[in-house]
Every structure is written in C-alpha cells, then in structure tokens.
Design a protein around this motif. Structure first.
Motif, PDB file in Angstrom:
ATOM      1  N   LYS A  22       0.810  -1.202   0.000  1.00 57.45           N
ATOM      2  CA  LYS A  22       0.000   0.000   0.000  1.00 57.45           C
ATOM      3  C   LYS A  22       0.850   1.261   0.000  1.00 57.45           C
ATOM      4  O   LYS A  22       0.394   2.328  -0.354  1.00 57.45           O
ATOM      5  CB  LYS A  22      -0.943   0.009   1.226  1.00 57.45           C
ATOM      6  CG  LYS A  22      -1.952  -1.136   1.230  1.00 57.45           C
ATOM      7  CD  LYS A  22      -2.986  -0.967   0.137  1.00 57.45           C
ATOM      8  CE  LYS A  22      -3.941  -2.165   0.113  1.00 57.45           C
ATOM      9  NZ  LYS A  22      -4.825  -2.151  -1.031  1.00 57.45           N
ATOM     10  N   ASN A  23       2.086   1.137   0.503  1.00 54.32           N
ATOM     11  CA  ASN A  23       2.934   2.320   0.618  1.00 54.32           C
ATOM     12  C   ASN A  23       3.518   2.668  -0.751  1.00 54.32           C
ATOM     13  O   ASN A  23       4.352   1.947  -1.286  1.00 54.32           O
ATOM     14  CB  ASN A  23       4.053   2.006   1.627  1.00 54.32           C
ATOM     15  CG  ASN A  23       4.934   3.206   1.869  1.00 54.32           C
ATOM     16  OD1 ASN A  23       4.926   4.177   1.108  1.00 54.32           O
ATOM     17  ND2 ASN A  23       5.714   3.139   2.926  1.00 54.32           N
ATOM     18  N   PRO A  24       3.093   3.802  -1.343  1.00 57.98           N
ATOM     19  CA  PRO A  24       3.560   4.112  -2.699  1.00 57.98           C
ATOM     20  C   PRO A  24       5.062   4.353  -2.758  1.00 57.98           C
ATOM     21  O   PRO A  24       5.706   4.004  -3.757  1.00 57.98           O
ATOM     22  CB  PRO A  24       2.793   5.375  -3.073  1.00 57.98           C
ATOM     23  CG  PRO A  24       2.005   5.765  -1.907  1.00 57.98           C
ATOM     24  CD  PRO A  24       2.170   4.790  -0.816  1.00 57.98           C
ATOM     25  N   GLN A  70       6.816   1.114  -2.771  1.00 54.87           N
ATOM     26  CA  GLN A  70       6.648   0.487  -4.085  1.00 54.87           C
ATOM     27  C   GLN A  70       7.593   1.090  -5.095  1.00 54.87           C
ATOM     28  O   GLN A  70       8.214   0.377  -5.895  1.00 54.87           O
ATOM     29  CB  GLN A  70       5.197   0.641  -4.562  1.00 54.87           C
ATOM     30  CG  GLN A  70       4.942  -0.166  -5.828  1.00 54.87           C
ATOM     31  CD  GLN A  70       3.476  -0.268  -6.171  1.00 54.87           C
ATOM     32  OE1 GLN A  70       2.725  -0.990  -5.528  1.00 54.87           O
ATOM     33  NE2 GLN A  70       3.058   0.455  -7.185  1.00 54.87           N
ATOM     34  N   LYS A  71       7.751   2.411  -5.046  1.00 55.88           N
ATOM     35  CA  LYS A  71       8.659   3.082  -5.981  1.00 55.88           C
ATOM     36  C   LYS A  71      10.096   2.625  -5.752  1.00 55.88           C
ATOM     37  O   LYS A  71      10.840   2.405  -6.703  1.00 55.88           O
ATOM     38  CB  LYS A  71       8.567   4.598  -5.821  1.00 55.88           C
ATOM     39  CG  LYS A  71       7.317   5.180  -6.460  1.00 55.88           C
ATOM     40  CD  LYS A  71       7.421   6.690  -6.582  1.00 55.88           C
ATOM     41  CE  LYS A  71       6.168   7.407  -6.974  1.00 55.88           C
ATOM     42  NZ  LYS A  71       5.181   6.817  -7.806  1.00 55.88           N
ATOM     43  N   ASN A 103       4.686  -1.224 -13.986  1.00 60.70           N
ATOM     44  CA  ASN A 103       3.316  -1.733 -13.820  1.00 60.70           C
ATOM     45  C   ASN A 103       2.681  -2.004 -15.176  1.00 60.70           C
ATOM     46  O   ASN A 103       2.210  -3.111 -15.444  1.00 60.70           O
ATOM     47  CB  ASN A 103       2.510  -0.699 -13.022  1.00 60.70           C
ATOM     48  CG  ASN A 103       1.076  -1.130 -12.810  1.00 60.70           C
ATOM     49  OD1 ASN A 103       0.797  -2.276 -12.465  1.00 60.70           O
ATOM     50  ND2 ASN A 103       0.159  -0.202 -13.025  1.00 60.70           N
ATOM     51  N   GLU A 121      -4.035   3.152 -12.056  1.00 62.93           N
ATOM     52  CA  GLU A 121      -3.230   1.988 -12.436  1.00 62.93           C
ATOM     53  C   GLU A 121      -3.812   1.317 -13.667  1.00 62.93           C
ATOM     54  O   GLU A 121      -3.085   0.909 -14.574  1.00 62.93           O
ATOM     55  CB  GLU A 121      -3.182   0.987 -11.273  1.00 62.93           C
ATOM     56  CG  GLU A 121      -2.276   1.434 -10.131  1.00 62.93           C
ATOM     57  CD  GLU A 121      -2.399   0.549  -8.904  1.00 62.93           C
ATOM     58  OE1 GLU A 121      -3.522   0.115  -8.564  1.00 62.93           O
ATOM     59  OE2 GLU A 121      -1.369   0.306  -8.260  1.00 62.93           O
TER      60      GLU A 121
END
Lengths: 285, 181
Positions: free
Chosen positions: B2-4, B7-8, B72, B152
């Motif tokens: 959930k943590n963008p 994720q980056k 993605n 997304e």
C-alpha cells in the motif's frame, strides 16, 4: 441484481480457482524456479551490495531533478530573457532612425499597438508614436553629421513618420463608419489637432536643414506633409459628420474654428510650395 | 503493497536488476497477472506456463539494460503479448468454456468447495463475466478482482482515466445485463 451485489460477488470470486486464483503450491514452486533462474552466482567479496539508502537517494534525487531543478532552470532562463529584452528595450527607446537598436524600438511599438484592443485607444497610441517620430526628426536635424549620413537618416525618419501617419488614417477610416460614436469623435479631434502640429513641425524642421540636405529630402518631406494633411482632413470629416448627424458632441463654433484652422494651414502650405517653386526657378535662372 | 514510496523504491531496485527485489515484485504481481491471463486462455495449465514465461521475460528485458519507464504497465504488456503469442503458436480453437461458465481444471484435485459455491448465485456472476467481451471482462477483473485503482488501470490499458471510468461503467452494465438474463 444491483451494482452493489454484483461487485460483492466479484470480490468473492477472487479466491476461487474458477475465477483465476492460482494455487498456493504452484505459486511457491514457481517462485523457486524463477529465483533459481535469475539469481546470479554469489558476488565476489569486494563488490558491495547496494543498500536501501542508495535507492532512496536515487529516487529522491530523480524527484528533485524533475520537480525542482528543471522548473527552476526553465524559470531562470525565462527571467534572463525578459531582463535582457527589458534592458535592450530601455536602451533602444533613445535610439533614432538609422541606429542599430532602432528596429527593437519599432518592434516594441508594434507589440504595444497589437496588445491594445480598443480601436480608439489604438489610435491614440498610434498618434503618440507619430509624436515620437517628429521628436526623432527634430533630434536628427540637430545632430552634427556629414551631409550624406544626415540626408539618409532624415529620409528614413520622414518615411517612418509617413508610414505611421498613414496607419492612423487607415485605422480612422475603419472606425469612422460610426461617426455618432462619441469615442470616435474624441479621437478624431485629437488626430485633427495633432496632424496640424505634425505638418507644422515637419515644415519647420525641413526649413532648418542645411541646403544640401533640404534638397535631398524635399520629396519625402512633401509626402509626409500631404499624408498628415489627408489624415487631418479625414478626422475633420468625422467631426463635421457628427455635428451634422445632430448628435451634438461637437458644437457649431468648434466645427467652424477647426475648419478655419485647416483652411489656414492649407493656404500656408500652398504658399510654401509656391515659394519653393520660385526659389528653384530663381536658382536655375 | 500500500505504501507508494516503498513500491517506488522496490521498482527502482527491480530496474537495477536486484534478484531479491524481483522476488518481492513477483509476490506482488503474480496473482494479478495469473488472473489476467486466466480469463483470456481459460486453462489452468496454460495459464501457469504463460505466467512463468511472463516473469522470466520481464527479468530478461531488464537484464538487457533496456529502459522501462512504467513497470506496472510493462508487465501487463508482456502478459498480453504472451497470450497473443500463445494463441498464434497453438492455433487452437478457443474452448467454449464460456457456455457453461466452468473453466478447465488441470488435475483431479479440484476445488470442491469452489464447485459448491459455483452452484450458488456466484455462478451466474462468473458466467456473466465469462460471457462479456474481452475488453469489458478485462477491466472488471482489473478493478474488482485485482483491485487496481483507476490510475493503475489507465496505465495498464494505456487510456485516460476518464476513458477507464466510462469503460468500467459500460462493462458493469453489460455484466448486469448478462447476469439478469
């Protein structure tokens, strides 16, 4: 079935194989297979693995470059351009026809006119610029230069003046389709008065020029005076029409005085032409 | 995940060919990619093969040092292309599994509970989903089964967010119609 129910059912499908949920055993075995295929041989000791800190630095420095540095560089570039132009325009404002920066001045004036949207304001601005042309001509006449250079610059200045006055006349003709419009009348009054001054000033400057230069620019000067006269006459025509239409923006006495002034000016011009013709014939004799 | 930001960072590590990070990336994406492929090929065994292939292909692409701007969208692109390659290679007729709404199961260890549930009204939803055209089914799966956000989905499908919302609305309507009939 409503949307809510359908969405709830869809979410419930998630865990079903029938709806594309993979088996856990397969997920794990597939992962192992993949990792065995992609993991390289153990790295030599001297190669240090990248720490998380390196990736955070990479991410934030990329973000900084994209969000701060690039916009800042663009802003500074634009600011430098604007400052350079302003500095140039400031120096150019004192330039005279024939000077290197004069085109910058001329361009600046064109931009000002283009950015003025109301026709009466545009005409007022154009008449102001005509006034500048007369000042430039006066300054050039006073400058100490060779005959050839002076004649060339004076000719340039007079031609520019003629061009600007012609623009005034053309624009006035466009907007004078509604002579009853009070703004049109007001600007016509300004043009009428100022063109008289322009004619007189041009004539005066011409008289004060050295003889050699006078002869060289005589034709250009004559054209400038006649263009100013035409513009003035057009403006007077608008004023008279307004009076005749009964709008009473212009009183009868004002009309009379303006017409008289114009007639007097024409008579002076005719006299001047006759005198010049006499001087020429005297010289040739 | 959930943590963008996390994720980056993970994506950066993956792009830098970090195998452990790629393992995490696999954990994050495998179920969605599997489901994405499953609804196109309707066969568990083929889905498993193609899914494995997709993750290997993505890794190989990164290993060659080629730039990937959007990881993605890229992994879905590889999945889509792999499915196309699959159908071309096999030249098989699409099994009309959509008529009964029940997909093929690879072996005898079938999901018995799943079969029971299928006989309830979830079955009608699944049948309706399988009877949708590909474009509609895809977006419904991405949105409600894989729980991707509109942004997304827009990246994956290479559409604007507005277009995605419109398509989703139409897809849901079509699904509703299928289910009612």
């Amino acid at each position: 079935m409503d949307n809510k129910k359908i969405i709830k059912n869809l979410k419930n499908l998630r865990s079903l194989e029938a709806a594309g949920a993979p088996r856990e055993l397969w997920l794990l075995s597939n992962r192992e297979t993949l990792m065995s295929q992609i993991k390289p041989a153990p790295a030599p000791e001297y190669q240090a693995a990248k720490t998380d800190g390196v990736y955070y630095w990479q991410y934030f420095s990329g973000l900084f470059k994209q969000k701060v540095l690039q916009p800042a560089v663009s802003f500074i570039s634009i600011l430098m351009l604007m400052l350079t132009y302003t500095a140039m325009a400031s120096v150019a404002s004192a330039s005279l026809p024939g000077d290197m920066l004069y085109p910058v001045k001329a361009t600046g004036e064109k931009v000002s006119i283009a950015l003025t949207f109301e026709n009466d304001k545009k005409l007022e601005l154009q008449m102001n610029f005509v006034g500048r042309r007369v000042d430039e001509l006066t300054q050039l006449a006073k400058k100490d230069e060779t005959t050839e250079v002076k004649a060339r610059k004076i000719s340039l200045a007079v031609k520019k003046l003629t061009q600007d006055v012609q623009s005034v006349k053309d624009n006035l003709d466009k907007i004078s389709v509604k002579p009853e419009d009070s703004k049109v009348v007001e600007v016509a009054k300004v043009i009428d008065s100022k063109t008289l001054e322009v004619e007189q000033n041009i004539a005066l400057v011409h008289q004060q020029l050295p003889e050699e230069v006078k002869g060289e620019v005589a034709q250009d000067v004559q054209k400038a005076i006649s263009t100013a006269e035409e513009a003035g006459t057009s403006a007077l025509g608008v004023i008279v029409e307004n009076h005749n239409s009964g709008e009473n923006k212009v009183s009868e006495s004002e009309v009379t005085s303006r017409v008289a002034e114009r007639i007097k000016n024409v008579e002076q011009n005719i006299a001047q032409v006759q005198l010049s013709a006499l001087q020429v014939s005297t010289t040739t004799v | 995940m959930k943590n963008p930001l996390a994720q980056k960072i993970l994506f950066l590590k993956v792009k830098n060919q970090d195998p452990d990070a790629y393992g995490q990336f696999y954990d994050l994406y495998v179920k969605r990619i599997y489901r994405f492929i499953f609804f196109k090929v309707n066969s568990v065994s083929d889905t498993q093969d193609i899914t494995s292939e997709v993750f290997l292909k993505v890794w190989q692409y990164l290993k060659e040092g080629k730039e990937v701007k959007n990881l993605n969208a890229f992994v879905y692109l590889i999945a889509r292309n792999s499915v196309v390659d699959f159908f071309r290679a096999r030249q098989r007729q699409a099994e009309n599994l959509q008529t009964d709404g029940l997909p093929e199961v690879a072996d005898k260890n079938q999901d018995l509970l799943g079969r029971q549930i299928l006989e309830s009204d979830l079955n009608s939803t699944l049948k309706g989903l399988n009877n949708l055209k590909d474009e509609y089914r895809e977006i419904i799966v991405l949105r409600f089964l894989d729980e991707l956000s509109i942004s997304e989905i827009a990246e994956v499908l290479n559409k604007s967010k507005g277009s995605v919302r419109i398509l989703l609305h139409r897809a849901l309507k079509a699904l509703k119609d299928n289910v009612s009939h």
